[in-house]
Enzyme design. Structure first.
Site, PDB file in Angstrom:
ATOM      1  N   ASN A 198       0.773  -1.243   0.000  1.00 42.86           N
ATOM      2  CA  ASN A 198       0.000   0.000   0.000  1.00 42.86           C
ATOM      3  C   ASN A 198       0.803   1.291   0.000  1.00 42.86           C
ATOM      4  OD1 ASN A 198      -2.717  -0.174   0.041  1.00 42.86           O
ATOM      5  ND2 ASN A 198      -2.751  -1.011   2.117  1.00 42.86           N
TER       6      ASN A 198
ATOM      7  N   ASP B 183      -0.443  -9.899   3.427  1.00 44.40           N
ATOM      8  CA  ASP B 183      -1.830  -9.656   3.854  1.00 44.40           C
ATOM      9  C   ASP B 183      -2.868  -9.811   2.745  1.00 44.40           C
ATOM     10  OD1 ASP B 183      -1.266  -9.159   6.540  1.00 44.40           O
ATOM     11  OD2 ASP B 183      -0.610  -7.125   6.066  1.00 44.40           O
TER      12      ASP B 183
ATOM     13  N   MET C  23      -1.735 -13.496  11.587  1.00 48.32           N
ATOM     14  CA  MET C  23      -1.584 -12.066  11.262  1.00 48.32           C
ATOM     15  C   MET C  23      -2.736 -11.537  10.399  1.00 48.32           C
ATOM     16  SD  MET C  23       2.487 -11.529  10.578  1.00 48.32           S
ATOM     17  CE  MET C  23       3.644 -11.241  11.936  1.00 48.32           C
TER      18      MET C  23
END
Lengths: 411, 411
Positions: free
Chosen positions: B115, B145, B189
């Protein structure tokens, strides 16, 4: 002719090699005409007492599935932590066991396990001898802790050591990326013996000296010296990696983990563990970024990274266990003696099981560095051959293809 | 003729695939005559600003070492978490970067990251265009992620998913051995997106339905319902395995982990984590044996278990990134579109980087089961191809042979 059957059981905590020993037992027993049926006791002695037996000679007929069994983690037959009382305190249990031996024509009993399991082998074989009962009982060693006496190293240890060393190397890469001071504390299993933590030394390469500090239960731990050690390391490098045994103790012999009394959100006092205690200590004294990690059960079940040396030896000990009982040996444990480290060579032998049962083997102090925060080159030379070799495991849909006992319900 | 050089950097959190993309960039750039030198920025934009460059075309001359780079975990060049301010708030930094581009004849800049890194690509390429500066800037995606927009899945995710699924299967074997009730809580996570936790579904086999419960941040979490879910599971089986995202939130949107305020031995209030909170909750309400485990950084650095699909795609995205900038593309991110799941096929394309920067992609609610404690078959079909294939890694002395940047001091 009377059937002569073999019974095998697994007991104690899991390792990735204990099924390999089971596979060795089955493989050898299938080939020997002296043995008719091979039974497995579900959940060790506990399952035997409930007459929960699996006919392994049927399940693995033609040796099909034995390869898969070899590299499947944990216990195919299940386990127990049932410790037999002395005969005079619990005659009933002994009678029951021997009635079942009689019922199923069990003439050979192999028990794969650690300390406590060797105690079971000792007690049952002594009882059999005292009764002139026709049975040969033999222990096959296993434990990730490597703390059995009278054996060079225990099956299961090498694979755990390989997982620990590889993981620490990978975590060293992971922590190296940011240009800032940090401390990573890796808590490793071993309440009283530091073998697994010592194996972290195998993570070191030409470019990485991680772990930079190693603390074992065999050497008394001082929090003041620990903080000083970390400070010294931070003068030399940005990222410090510490390998610490869950079982480190202070000079009074009190576990450091017992100091880590936290109060949880429900008002309970609880042990947060050695690593967490040291993490908070570094936060409190040095104040840099710090993280603690427990390798936890993965170190004893990560078959995907098992040591081929370990699994092969575990298999061999299983095979030899069968040969030895057929030769008439009783009340023994199969053992390994090291012939040489370079090139690595071992010899298989047996040892009286009462020399193993209930003892613990610790790391000799001469293998720990003088200041107690590292291990010696001799330690490294002892450990290194045990993690060599990678096991070829077939994968299906991206995950390893293990085997599960059909007589159990699913997990 | 003026030198036309390429600069590549890595940024954000580590994955096991980000070096594979770097290897792809280097491999392609070495073959293209349009590019003279390949520079790597140490520690991303932060290192660039300090003029810390590595001449990768020298280091990997003749492509030697690229194979090793492909499967080495974390960032070969190091990383940073430097977020550029808008141009009007920090002109100096922009000028400094473009002076360095000029000094080193950088005509192509590839930034591998998530990101925030795509935000850097966006800002620098907009600035370059506004100045008519001759440079093409391209983002190459990565993050464990899997939360980037406009891409089917992110490099690094598949390998993390493979580690999670394999570990949970191995832990299911590990917990199955004792004949007693137990609950194992695995904390995975993902603060805001549950992709990694959802990947635990891939642990299921014909004999194992673990994890039996899966909780994601996208679905509001109720502790009462959780306790009820575990009780229901304990009616059906002895051992219950729960996969839970670190980022689960209650219906007010408050992280469950923020409730886990413990007081440590030094009197500090600290977060003990989602898993630990749920462990104490089960202890308090059900009272059976319970353990919580954090997979922690291993899920993002366990290269020894990387997905070959993941590493190959990461490499390909690196190669394609070079081709695209040579074609004149600018201000884009290389992306993957899924053509089909069975058989699995993707197509490589580009997308405007401002459609990716600063957004997060979450799991669609239709892929979560109605009662919020499981995922759907569609979710599984989406995930499965991403973990397929095992990477062949050479081992030396029992541990993987990774590569380390010689321009760094040792770790």
């Amino acid at each position: 002719m009377e059937e002569r059957n073999l019974l095998v059981g697994q007991s104690g905590g899991p390792t990735v090699a204990i099924n390999s020993s089971l596979a060795g037992v089955i493989s050898c027993a299938l080939k020997r005409d002296e043995i008719h049926k091979i039974y497995g006791a579900r959940n060790g002695i506990s399952g035997l007492l409930k007459e929960e037996l699996v006919e392994l000679s049927q399940v693995f007929k033609g040796e099909e599935g034995l390869d898969q069994l070899k590299y499947t983690p944990s216990m195919y037959l299940g386990s127990c932590r049932h410790k037999l009382k002395p005969f005079d305190q619990d005659q009933e249990t002994y009678h029951k066991i021997f009635q079942l031996f009689l019922k199923y024509n069990i003439k050979y009993f192999l028990y794969i396990g650690g300390n406590d399991s060797m105690d079971t082998v000792d007690k049952l074989s002594c009882y059999a001898e005292s009764q002139n009962y026709d049975i040969k009982i033999m222990g096959i060693p296993k434990t990730i802790d490597n703390d059995l006496m009278e054996i060079d190293h225990t099956p299961g240890f090498g694979s755990a050591a390989k997982f620990i060393a590889t993981s620490i190397l990978e975590m060293a890469h992971d922590t190296s990326i940011y240009n800032m001071e940090s401390v990573l504390i890796v808590e490793i299993m071993g309440r009283n013996a530091g073998w697994l933590t010592a194996a972290s030394v195998l993570a070191r390469t030409t470019y990485s000296s991680a772990p930079h500090l190693i603390y074992l239960p065999e050497y008394s731990f001082s929090t003041a010296r620990f903080v000083q050690d970390v400070k010294e390391q931070l003068k030399q490098r940005k990222q410090v990696i510490v390998a610490v045994s869950e079982g480190i103790k202070d000079k009074e012999g009190i576990y450091i983990s017992s100091r880590s009394m936290d109060q949880d959100q429900f008002g309970h006092v609880m042990l947060s563990g050695t690593g967490k205690y040291l993490e908070n200590l570094i936060k409190d004294t040095i104040g840099c970024k710090v993280r603690s990690i427990e390798l936890n059960v993965l170190q004893r079940c990560a078959s995907h990274l098992s040591s081929e040396t370990d699994l092969s030896e575990a298999f061999l000990l299983g095979e030899k266990g069968v040969s030895f009982v057929l030769e008439g040996k009783n009340s023994q444990m199969v053992t390994m003696k090291r012939v040489s480290s370079q090139p690595y060579a071992i010899e298989i032998d047996t040892v009286a099981v009462n020399q193993v049962a209930n003892f613990e083997r610790k790391i000799p102090l001469k293998w720990i560095s003088e200041d107690g925060n590292n291990v010696t080159e001799e330690m490294r030379e002892y450990l290194m051959p045990l993690i060599v070799g990678e096991t070829k495991i077939p994968y299906l849909n991206g995950i390893p293809q293990y085997i599960f006992c059909k007589e159990k319900s699913e997990i």
